[in-house]
Design an enzyme around this catalytic site. Structure first.
Site, PDB file in Angstrom:
ATOM      1  N   HIS A 141      10.926   0.293   8.807  1.00  0.00           N
ATOM      2  CA  HIS A 141      11.181  -1.145   8.123  1.00  0.00           C
ATOM      3  C   HIS A 141      12.087  -2.188   9.053  1.00  0.00           C
ATOM      4  O   HIS A 141      13.000  -2.575   8.582  1.00  0.00           O
ATOM      5  CB  HIS A 141      11.848  -0.719   6.849  1.00  0.00           C
ATOM      6  N   GLU A 194       5.617  -4.192   8.103  1.00  0.00           N
ATOM      7  CA  GLU A 194       5.721  -2.841   7.481  1.00  0.00           C
ATOM      8  C   GLU A 194       4.163  -2.095   7.324  1.00  0.00           C
ATOM      9  O   GLU A 194       3.555  -2.239   6.384  1.00  0.00           O
ATOM     10  CB  GLU A 194       6.546  -2.538   6.293  1.00  0.00           C
ATOM     11  N   HIS A 196      10.971   2.319  -2.145  1.00  0.00           N
ATOM     12  CA  HIS A 196      11.211   3.086  -0.593  1.00  0.00           C
ATOM     13  C   HIS A 196      11.936   3.967  -0.860  1.00  0.00           C
ATOM     14  O   HIS A 196      12.815   4.766  -0.087  1.00  0.00           O
ATOM     15  CB  HIS A 196      12.123   1.767  -0.120  1.00  0.00           C
TER      16      HIS A 196
END
Length: 333
Positions: free
Chosen positions: A172, A298, A103
């Site tokens: 997210h 996501e 991420h």
């Protein structure tokens, strides 16, 4: 009534103002945001019920570091060993999930205090990432625009770079439509005939497998309690059927009379059922976050795409514009 966008009282982040905003739609949906991570903090149905799970304050969001509601980048999801090849040169990213990259790294976009402005009926966040930040090449500019049109919340993310780099940006948010302790009472449908198997550390093997005959088959609406099987939940990328760059259906989530359809212009959907959440994480109203207490959907490119030539490309070149549109289409039945 018309859509209303307003600034609320600001919080603080590393000595700076962490600006808070809300958008109230014509039909009475209310979404709240924070500039740190360009983050969706809450989404209330017209009856006042909040379907976004996660910490309540921005300080708790950052302490928990579960990316709740944030835009993740420069590359969302995992990159194996934090390495990839670009223009015949190996690039090394930070390994914040040793030995892998997750991420966007230690100080990815979810921890950045984005510049924020209200433009007519939209909330606009923008960010500049320096070249070599977290190991990524190229000076990089991102812009995220949230709008609420009646019962549709949209997010348009655009990005540009000074020199070739990789990009994969998503939101997210964690969802719980019923308020139950777990999301096993939710019904999920995903428009995908295939998924990407992974190794034990959740790095794709490079294979693409059909969902038929597995517990990854969500082509028809499926009760999550029946799909869990081995009690491990899901942290899985699904290969969506719709064409990349065109808005297409990714998933539908339903529970207790509340539903939404998720649309995206990207080729993948990461399904994560919060298997690593636990009582040490602070939730809303003083309640801890529970294992399997929420679900993240996501939309994005496939994980570790830069290391698999058969996966959709994640390369962004100078002069090109990356654009990812997401829509959450809410309803109450």
């Amino acid at each position: 009534m018309a859509t209303r966008v307003a600034e609320l009282e600001a919080g603080t982040f590393e000595g700076e103002a962490a600006r808070n905003f809300e958008i109230v739609s014509e039909s009475g949906f209310r979404a709240t945001f924070n500039a740190v991570g360009a983050r969706l903090m809450a989404l209330h149905y017209p009856d006042g019920f909040d379907i976004v799970a996660g910490p309540e304050r921005i300080e708790d969001m950052l302490e928990s570091d579960i990316y709740a509601g944030a835009i993740c980048g420069r590359f969302a999801n995992r990159i194996g060993n934090g390495r990839f090849m670009l223009n015949d040169k190996e690039r090394q990213l930070t390994q914040n999930l040793p030995p892998h990259h997750l991420h966007g790294g230690v100080n990815g976009f979810h921890r950045k205090n984005w510049v924020s402005e209200i433009e007519d009926d939209a909330l606009v966040f923008s960010l500049v990432s320096k070249s070599q930040e977290e190991g990524y090449p190229g000076r990089f500019r991102a812009r995220a625009v949230y709008r609420f049109d009646d019962d549709i919340l949209s997010l348009d993310i655009e990005a540009r770079t000074r020199r070739p780099t990789i990009v994969n940006l998503t939101n997210h948010a964690y969802w719980n439509l019923s308020g139950a302790k777990t999301i096993t009472n939710h019904v999920l449908q995903i428009s995908a005939q295939a998924y990407t198997p992974t190794d034990q550390t959740l790095i794709p093997t490079g294979a693409v497998s059909f969902v038929s005959g597995t517990n990854y088959d969500f082509r028809e609406p499926t009760l999550l309690e029946e799909a869990f099987g081995d009690d491990q939940g899901f942290d899985t990328n699904f290969c969506l059927e719709g064409p990349r760059y065109e808005l297409h259906h990714a998933a539908t989530l339903m529970a207790q009379g509340r539903e939404f359809d998720l649309f995206t212009t990207e080729p993948g959907l990461q399904l994560y059922t919060a298997g690593h959440h636990g009582p040490e994480l602070k939730g809303k109203n003083g309640q801890p976050l529970r294992r399997f207490g929420s679900i993240a959907l996501e939309p994005q490119n496939w994980p570790d795409a830069p290391n698999h030539p058969n996966f959709p490309s994640a390369v962004l070149k100078q002069g090109e514009v990356y654009h990812h549109r997401m829509e959450w289409r809410f309803r109450q039945v």
